[in-house]
Design a protein around this motif. Structure first.
Motif, PDB file in Angstrom:
ATOM      1  N   VAL A  28      37.198  10.609   0.869  1.00  0.00           N
ATOM      2  CA  VAL A  28      35.790  10.776   1.605  1.00  0.00           C
ATOM      3  C   VAL A  28      36.181  12.349   2.152  1.00  0.00           C
ATOM      4  O   VAL A  28      37.093  13.076   2.516  1.00  0.00           O
ATOM      5  N   ILE A  29      35.097  12.929   1.818  1.00  0.00           N
ATOM      6  CA  ILE A  29      34.989  14.460   2.209  1.00  0.00           C
ATOM      7  C   ILE A  29      33.897  14.540   3.357  1.00  0.00           C
ATOM      8  O   ILE A  29      32.828  13.886   3.476  1.00  0.00           O
ATOM      9  N   ASP A  30      34.257  15.518   4.148  1.00  0.00           N
ATOM     10  CA  ASP A  30      33.329  15.687   5.607  1.00  0.00           C
ATOM     11  C   ASP A  30      33.601  16.945   6.250  1.00  0.00           C
ATOM     12  O   ASP A  30      34.870  17.367   6.107  1.00  0.00           O
ATOM     13  N   LYS A  31      32.600  17.700   6.554  1.00  0.00           N
ATOM     14  CA  LYS A  31      33.014  19.038   7.420  1.00  0.00           C
ATOM     15  C   LYS A  31      33.436  18.546   8.747  1.00  0.00           C
ATOM     16  O   LYS A  31      33.846  19.537   9.333  1.00  0.00           O
ATOM     17  N   ASP A  32      32.914  17.473   9.375  1.00  0.00           N
ATOM     18  CA  ASP A  32      33.352  17.246  10.600  1.00  0.00           C
ATOM     19  C   ASP A  32      34.919  16.566  10.903  1.00  0.00           C
ATOM     20  O   ASP A  32      34.826  15.293  10.465  1.00  0.00           O
ATOM     21  N   PRO A  33      35.570  17.172  11.675  1.00  0.00           N
ATOM     22  CA  PRO A  33      37.006  16.697  11.638  1.00  0.00           C
ATOM     23  C   PRO A  33      37.175  15.429  12.541  1.00  0.00           C
ATOM     24  O   PRO A  33      37.962  14.541  12.152  1.00  0.00           O
ATOM     25  N   ASP A  34      36.184  15.199  13.407  1.00  0.00           N
ATOM     26  CA  ASP A  34      36.215  14.125  14.256  1.00  0.00           C
ATOM     27  C   ASP A  34      35.782  12.896  13.533  1.00  0.00           C
ATOM     28  O   ASP A  34      36.267  11.859  13.559  1.00  0.00           O
ATOM     29  N   LEU A  36      36.372  12.544  10.337  1.00  0.00           N
ATOM     30  CA  LEU A  36      37.454  12.291   9.295  1.00  0.00           C
ATOM     31  C   LEU A  36      38.549  11.602   9.908  1.00  0.00           C
ATOM     32  O   LEU A  36      39.309  10.754   9.467  1.00  0.00           O
ATOM     33  N   ARG A  37      38.897  12.045  11.033  1.00  0.00           N
ATOM     34  CA  ARG A  37      40.017  11.563  11.909  1.00  0.00           C
ATOM     35  C   ARG A  37      39.699  10.011  11.964  1.00  0.00           C
ATOM     36  O   ARG A  37      40.624   9.158  12.035  1.00  0.00           O
ATOM     37  N   ARG A  38      38.681   9.517  12.367  1.00  0.00           N
ATOM     38  CA  ARG A  38      38.473   8.159  12.365  1.00  0.00           C
ATOM     39  C   ARG A  38      38.573   7.411  11.074  1.00  0.00           C
ATOM     40  O   ARG A  38      39.091   6.219  10.866  1.00  0.00           O
ATOM     41  N   VAL A  39      38.229   8.288  10.062  1.00  0.00           N
ATOM     42  CA  VAL A  39      38.494   7.554   8.697  1.00  0.00           C
ATOM     43  C   VAL A  39      39.884   7.522   8.380  1.00  0.00           C
ATOM     44  O   VAL A  39      40.462   6.452   8.142  1.00  0.00           O
ATOM     45  N   SER A  40      40.801   8.581   8.689  1.00  0.00           N
ATOM     46  CA  SER A  40      42.092   8.721   8.097  1.00  0.00           C
ATOM     47  C   SER A  40      42.890   7.548   9.223  1.00  0.00           C
ATOM     48  O   SER A  40      44.057   7.212   8.669  1.00  0.00           O
ATOM     49  N   GLU A  41      42.537   7.482  10.292  1.00  0.00           N
ATOM     50  CA  GLU A  41      43.386   6.619  11.320  1.00  0.00           C
ATOM     51  C   GLU A  41      43.116   5.215  11.280  1.00  0.00           C
ATOM     52  O   GLU A  41      43.995   4.371  11.568  1.00  0.00           O
ATOM     53  N   ASN A  42      42.215   4.978  10.593  1.00  0.00           N
ATOM     54  CA  ASN A  42      41.747   3.417  10.162  1.00  0.00           C
ATOM     55  C   ASN A  42      41.854   2.911   8.789  1.00  0.00           C
ATOM     56  O   ASN A  42      41.711   1.759   8.732  1.00  0.00           O
ATOM     57  N   LEU A  43      41.752   3.887   7.794  1.00  0.00           N
ATOM     58  CA  LEU A  43      41.592   3.495   6.526  1.00  0.00           C
ATOM     59  C   LEU A  43      42.668   3.969   5.484  1.00  0.00           C
ATOM     60  O   LEU A  43      42.927   5.011   5.804  1.00  0.00           O
ATOM     61  N   ASP A  44      42.938   3.478   4.759  1.00  0.00           N
ATOM     62  CA  ASP A  44      44.031   3.808   3.438  1.00  0.00           C
ATOM     63  C   ASP A  44      43.330   4.638   2.466  1.00  0.00           C
ATOM     64  O   ASP A  44      42.949   3.974   1.215  1.00  0.00           O
ATOM     65  N   VAL A  45      42.672   5.802   3.059  1.00  0.00           N
ATOM     66  CA  VAL A  45      41.836   6.500   1.901  1.00  0.00           C
ATOM     67  C   VAL A  45      42.445   8.058   2.175  1.00  0.00           C
ATOM     68  O   VAL A  45      42.936   8.373   3.135  1.00  0.00           O
ATOM     69  N   VAL A  47      41.415  11.969   2.666  1.00  0.00           N
ATOM     70  CA  VAL A  47      40.137  12.711   3.165  1.00  0.00           C
ATOM     71  C   VAL A  47      40.417  14.111   3.045  1.00  0.00           C
ATOM     72  O   VAL A  47      41.497  14.695   2.806  1.00  0.00           O
ATOM     73  N   ILE A  48      39.243  14.663   2.960  1.00  0.00           N
ATOM     74  CA  ILE A  48      39.213  16.174   2.767  1.00  0.00           C
ATOM     75  C   ILE A  48      38.090  16.839   3.750  1.00  0.00           C
ATOM     76  O   ILE A  48      37.030  16.467   3.838  1.00  0.00           O
ATOM     77  N   ASN A  49      38.762  17.709   4.560  1.00  0.00           N
ATOM     78  CA  ASN A  49      37.650  18.488   5.485  1.00  0.00           C
ATOM     79  C   ASN A  49      37.119  19.446   5.179  1.00  0.00           C
ATOM     80  O   ASN A  49      37.838  20.616   5.066  1.00  0.00           O
ATOM     81  N   ALA A  50      36.011  19.444   4.468  1.00  0.00           N
ATOM     82  CA  ALA A  50      35.403  20.710   3.857  1.00  0.00           C
ATOM     83  C   ALA A  50      33.742  20.029   3.555  1.00  0.00           C
ATOM     84  O   ALA A  50      33.352  18.869   3.873  1.00  0.00           O
ATOM     85  N   SER A  51      33.147  20.992   2.789  1.00  0.00           N
ATOM     86  CA  SER A  51      31.656  20.646   2.474  1.00  0.00           C
ATOM     87  C   SER A  51      31.755  20.118   1.014  1.00  0.00           C
ATOM     88  O   SER A  51      32.429  20.423  -0.031  1.00  0.00           O
ATOM     89  N   GLY A  52      31.216  18.682   0.741  1.00  0.00           N
ATOM     90  CA  GLY A  52      31.055  17.915  -0.362  1.00  0.00           C
ATOM     91  C   GLY A  52      30.221  18.516  -1.203  1.00  0.00           C
ATOM     92  O   GLY A  52      30.233  18.041  -2.363  1.00  0.00           O
ATOM     93  N   SER A  53      29.680  19.559  -1.008  1.00  0.00           N
ATOM     94  CA  SER A  53      28.704  20.255  -2.044  1.00  0.00           C
ATOM     95  C   SER A  53      29.276  21.325  -2.663  1.00  0.00           C
ATOM     96  O   SER A  53      28.830  21.967  -3.529  1.00  0.00           O
TER      97      SER A  53
END
Length: 454
Positions: A28-34, A36-45, A47-53
């Motif tokens: 999962v890629i997103d520029k918004d750290p908040d 991404l934090r929800r994703v990383s804390e709840n899912l086994d995936v 994450v990359i904090n950056a622009s997906g384009s």
């Protein structure tokens, strides 16, 4: 399967959750750290904090080994660029883009033909309008969808005490209703999803999902002591993009339509673009306004504002004031379990519509359609039976289906059949399967290769 998701909002989060639970490799890629934090804390995936384009970021995410890229940010332009860059780096990766602006409506097919860097365009607003119109056709239904090009219908409805099916074992349906019997795919009782077998007894209050041929829908509904009443008058509360799309469609069907919108500038915008629809400036949760506009004589009240709580309040008020039925737009997944508890059973969600569209492209095997049901707890899957799959060549009673999955229909040479234990699926048949979320991963393998399951 490796899947890269650009965008960690509600749609991105829930698709990631769904795919991770099926043991798929998800980034999962997103520029918004908040987000991404929800994703990383709840899912086994990953994450990359950056622009997906960004091409550098996509390469870091492993785009060249990814089977699918899902661009589901809140920006149409960002989604388009992410797909373009992904195609430059990995043309073989299937690319799906969520595009919501109506400015792009006439160009969806052109994107796929003239701009091959997008394989599928997802517009959840168009999908949710289609869902609303299906529910309007069958007012007694709380859920409804089409499979096999519209020839097969699945309907969810609540069983009444007076229904002749109350207290009946499924194994007795054949004796009671003969060839016209519906196939019960699922039962929801006390918030528990049941994939029923012959010994199960239907009870009043059960939410029943059944399958039937399109041409036999009215006949099947009569077996449940339900009927189809044509919709003549509709009130839409909320004149945003979805409300506008829906009203334009209803105008073409000669249905009397009113829109209540609180923003005066938006009212003027709508009034300039509507032909027969009445546009009213006001608060749709104002009880006096609803009474003045004869809500009790309205067939369907559809709450489509941008505010979840307002939509719920409008629907409750409309029901209390005598509206025949209500449809409520809800985007927050956390609200879904509450809706039936407070008496609002017809709920639509643009995000859930987007997820259903995405699942169709993610599923392995020759899947033709995949529809998410019951707040993502289950799927209705239409697939082509492959010669290599574990489902072909022997009687169904000898096939060990994953627990929570049931074959509900076989389509062969345009003939729709309700299967029995003696039925044999042949190579080239279309099959329709209802499956709980936990069974989907094994079912995918079953549709692809000959494996045995316990």
């Amino acid at each position: 399967m490796k899947v890269i998701i650009v965008g960690a909002g509600e749609v991105g989060y829930h698709i990631a959750s769904r795919l991770a639970s099926e043991n798929k490799n998800v980034v999962v890629i997103d520029k918004d750290p908040d987000s991404l934090r929800r994703v990383s804390e709840n899912l086994d995936v990953q994450v990359i904090n950056a622009s997906g384009s960004s091409p550098t970021v996509l390469e870091e995410a492993g785009i060249k080994s990814a089977e699918i890229l899902l661009a589901v940010t809140n920006s149409d332009e960002s989604n388009l660029v992410a797909c373009l860059v992904a195609n430059m780096l990995s043309p073989a990766t299937k690319k799906l883009a969520r595009i919501r602006s109506s400015d792009y409506d006439d160009y969806h097919e052109m994107f796929k033909k003239e701009a091959p860097y997008i394989d599928t365009v997802i517009n959840p607003e168009i999908e949710v309008v289609n869902t609303i119109q299906r529910l309007m056709k069958v007012p007694c239904a709380v859920d409804m969808g089409e499979l096999a090009g519209g020839r097969v219908i699945f309907v969810g409805l609540v069983l009444d005490e007076k229904s002749p099916m109350s207290g009946v074992k499924l194994m007795d349906f054949g004796a009671m209703f003969g060839q016209s019997r519906p196939l019960i795919a699922a039962v929801v009782r006390n918030e528990e999803l049941i994939v029923p077998r012959g010994h199960h007894i239907l009870e009043p209050g059960d939410l029943i999902y059944f399958i039937c041929e399109h041409g036999r829908l009215e006949e099947t509904l009569r077996l449940f002591d339900k009927d189809v009443r044509p919709v003549k008058r509709v009130m839409i509360v909320g004149g945003g993009r979805i409300g506008h799309r829906l009203a334009k469609s209803l105008e073409s069907q000669a249905i009397q339509t009113k829109i209540i919108e609180s923003d005066m500038a938006r009212c003027k915008f709508l009034a300039e673009r509507m032909n027969k629809t009445i546009v009213l400036n006001g608060d749709g949760s104002d009880q006096k306004l609803l009474i003045d506009e004869n809500v009790r004589d309205t067939d369907v009240v559809i709450a489509l504002t941008h505010d979840e709580e307002t939509n719920i309040l409008v629907s409750l008020l409309a029901k209390n004031l005598g509206a025949h039925t209500t449809i409520t737009k809800v985007s927050k997944f956390s609200y879904f379990p509450l809706m039936s508890t407070i008496g609002l059973k017809k709920v639509v969600s643009p995000r859930l519509s987007a997820i259903s569209t995405i699942l169709h492209d993610v599923r392995k095997g020759k899947v033709l359609t995949a529809v998410s049901l019951l707040r993502e707890e289950a799927e209705m899957i239409e697939a082509m039976a492959l010669e290599t799959s574990a489902i072909t060549g022997k009687p169904l009673k000898k096939i060990a289906f994953p627990k929570g999955a049931i074959l509900v229909s076989i389509i062969r040479n345009d003939i729709i059949m309700i299967p029995t234990g003696e039925s044999i699926v042949e190579h080239g048949d279309k099959i329709i399967i209802f499956a709980r979320r936990q069974a989907v991963s094994k079912l995918e393998k079953m549709l692809t290769v000959k494996l045995e399951f316990f």
